[in-house]
Design a protein around this motif. Structure first.
Motif, short mmCIF file in Angstrom:
data_model
loop_
_atom_site.label_atom_id
_atom_site.label_comp_id
_atom_site.label_asym_id
_atom_site.label_seq_id
_atom_site.Cartn_x
_atom_site.Cartn_y
_atom_site.Cartn_z
N TRP A 26 0.86 -1.18 0.00
CA TRP A 26 0.00 0.00 0.00
C TRP A 26 0.89 1.23 0.00
O TRP A 26 1.98 1.22 0.57
CB TRP A 26 -0.89 0.05 1.25
CG TRP A 26 -1.96 -0.99 1.30
CD1 TRP A 26 -1.83 -2.30 1.66
CD2 TRP A 26 -3.35 -0.80 1.01
NE1 TRP A 26 -3.04 -2.94 1.61
CE2 TRP A 26 -4.00 -2.04 1.21
CE3 TRP A 26 -4.11 0.30 0.60
CZ2 TRP A 26 -5.36 -2.22 1.02
CZ3 TRP A 26 -5.47 0.13 0.41
CH2 TRP A 26 -6.09 -1.11 0.61
N VAL A 27 0.41 2.29 -0.63
CA VAL A 27 1.10 3.57 -0.54
C VAL A 27 0.19 4.52 0.24
O VAL A 27 -1.01 4.61 -0.01
CB VAL A 27 1.44 4.15 -1.93
CG1 VAL A 27 0.20 4.37 -2.78
CG2 VAL A 27 2.22 5.46 -1.79
N PHE A 28 0.78 5.22 1.21
CA PHE A 28 0.05 6.17 2.05
C PHE A 28 0.46 7.57 1.63
O PHE A 28 1.65 7.90 1.64
CB PHE A 28 0.39 5.95 3.53
CG PHE A 28 0.05 4.57 4.04
CD1 PHE A 28 -1.10 4.34 4.76
CD2 PHE A 28 0.89 3.49 3.79
CE1 PHE A 28 -1.42 3.08 5.24
CE2 PHE A 28 0.59 2.22 4.25
CZ PHE A 28 -0.57 2.01 4.97
N LEU A 29 -0.51 8.39 1.26
CA LEU A 29 -0.23 9.77 0.86
C LEU A 29 -0.99 10.72 1.78
O LEU A 29 -2.21 10.59 1.95
CB LEU A 29 -0.65 10.02 -0.59
CG LEU A 29 0.04 9.17 -1.65
CD1 LEU A 29 -0.93 8.13 -2.19
CD2 LEU A 29 0.55 10.02 -2.80
N ASP A 30 -0.27 11.68 2.37
CA ASP A 30 -0.92 12.64 3.25
C ASP A 30 -1.25 13.91 2.49
O ASP A 30 -1.03 14.02 1.28
CB ASP A 30 -0.05 12.93 4.48
CG ASP A 30 1.32 13.49 4.10
OD1 ASP A 30 1.46 14.00 2.97
OD2 ASP A 30 2.24 13.40 4.93
#
Length: 326
Positions: A26-30
């Motif tokens: 998964w990629v987490f982008l804020d």
């Protein structure tokens, strides 16, 4: 003599889960566009975004769920073609970030999620005070910016596949019309099958957007920022008019009425804002659907023409055979 017993440790349910859980990338982008790629199991995702297992299963590619835009209390679940994502009011989680079709979407999210004024911060007095127009853009909720990127990517992807199919279908049909052969018939048959599959994919996305547009409550569920802010909404800060201050009872009634009216107006504005966003991409996907419908009609017309030609040749052959028999 009694036999000595051995205590066998019993595995807890948590340890069993850890053993059976499969990690997924998964990629987490804020909201600043910063990304972090992690290999985590579904339980870590459920704890991080507080999502139910049944909602997370929608994103499992092995289960073949239909296209879905699902609003929950704290998240938006997006299952649109190859995009499997979870959107919160503060971050976006995208599954399988190394997929060739997902990489451009992750890059676009990194580019468009940060606020414009945070990018320009500290670059001069004029940039520290952005214009009203850019300020309005910055007020666009984080979850709506993420949703817009995903919808734009999916609609553009399906439209591109449709245009590619058009470049193959129309020449193949023209060639079949000019020369009826097994090779040309087989080519058109394969293209028709591909068009049917693509039409079903486009139809699913179109139906999901149409269903969402028809239900104001479903659209309101997508406004995560408002649910997160709760009672801190500006609409709750309305005071009673000055001329009613001397009457506490009347002032209280007017204040409550004003707050309720302002809150209702604000919610309607929020829905209108999201509705305009969804309508724009509904029109785009509807245009793609229209292209596919036109293509199918052209194929049907060609098939009718071919059948007429074959019937004509068959009738001519029957006439020739009947004359010979005489």
């Amino acid at each position: 003599m009694a036999r000595e017993g051995f205590l066998v440790p019993v595995e807890t349910q948590a340890s069993l889960k850890k053993k059976t859980a499969v990690s997924t990338s998964w990629v987490f982008l804020d909201n600043s566009g910063e990304s972090t790629i992690l290999d985590v199991d579904k339980y870590a995702i459920m704890r991080r975004v507080q999502i139910h297992a049944r909602d997370l299963r929608i994103l499992d590619p092995l289960l073949s769920y239909p296209s879905t835009i699902l609003g929950r209390e704290k998240v938006i679940v997006l299952n649109l073609e190859h995009i499997k994502a979870i959107v919160t009011a503060e971050e976006v989680l995208v599954r399988d970030p190394f997929d060739d079709n997902v990489i451009p979407i992750v890059e676009e999210l990194q580019r468009r999620l940060p606020l414009a004024n945070s990018i320009c911060h500290g670059q001069g007095e004029e940039e520290e005070h952005p214009s009203t127009e850019s300020g309005e853009e910055n007020e666009f909720p984080f979850e709506f910016r993420a949703l817009e990127v995903v919808l734009e990517a999916i609609c553009s992807f399906l439209d591109a596949r449709t245009r590619e199919l058009e470049t193959d279908v129309y020449p193949a049909l023209d060639e079949l019309t000019s020369k009826i052969s097994s090779r040309n018939l087989d080519r058109v048959r394969k293209l028709k099958s591909a068009m049917t599959r693509l039409t079903n994919r486009v139809q699913k996305v179109r139906d999901e957007l149409e269903q969402l547009l028809d239900d104001d409550e479903d659209m309101a569920d997508l406004y995560l920022s408002r649910k997160l802010s709760g009672t801190s909404s500006p609409a709750n800060g309305f005071d009673a008019p000055n001329w009613f201050i001397n009457s506490p009872t009347t002032g209280s009634k007017i204040s409550k009425t004003s707050r309720a009216s302002a809150a209702t107006t604000q919610e309607e504005d929020d829905i209108d804002e999201l509705e305009m966003l969804l309508e724009a991409y509904f029109m785009q996907i509807d245009g793609t659907m229209h292209k596919l419908t036109t293509m199918r009609e052209y194929i049907d017309d060609t098939e009718d023409y071919i059948n007429i030609q074959l019937d004509n040749h068959r009738n001519q052959l029957i006439q020739v055979l009947s004359l010979r028999n005489k």
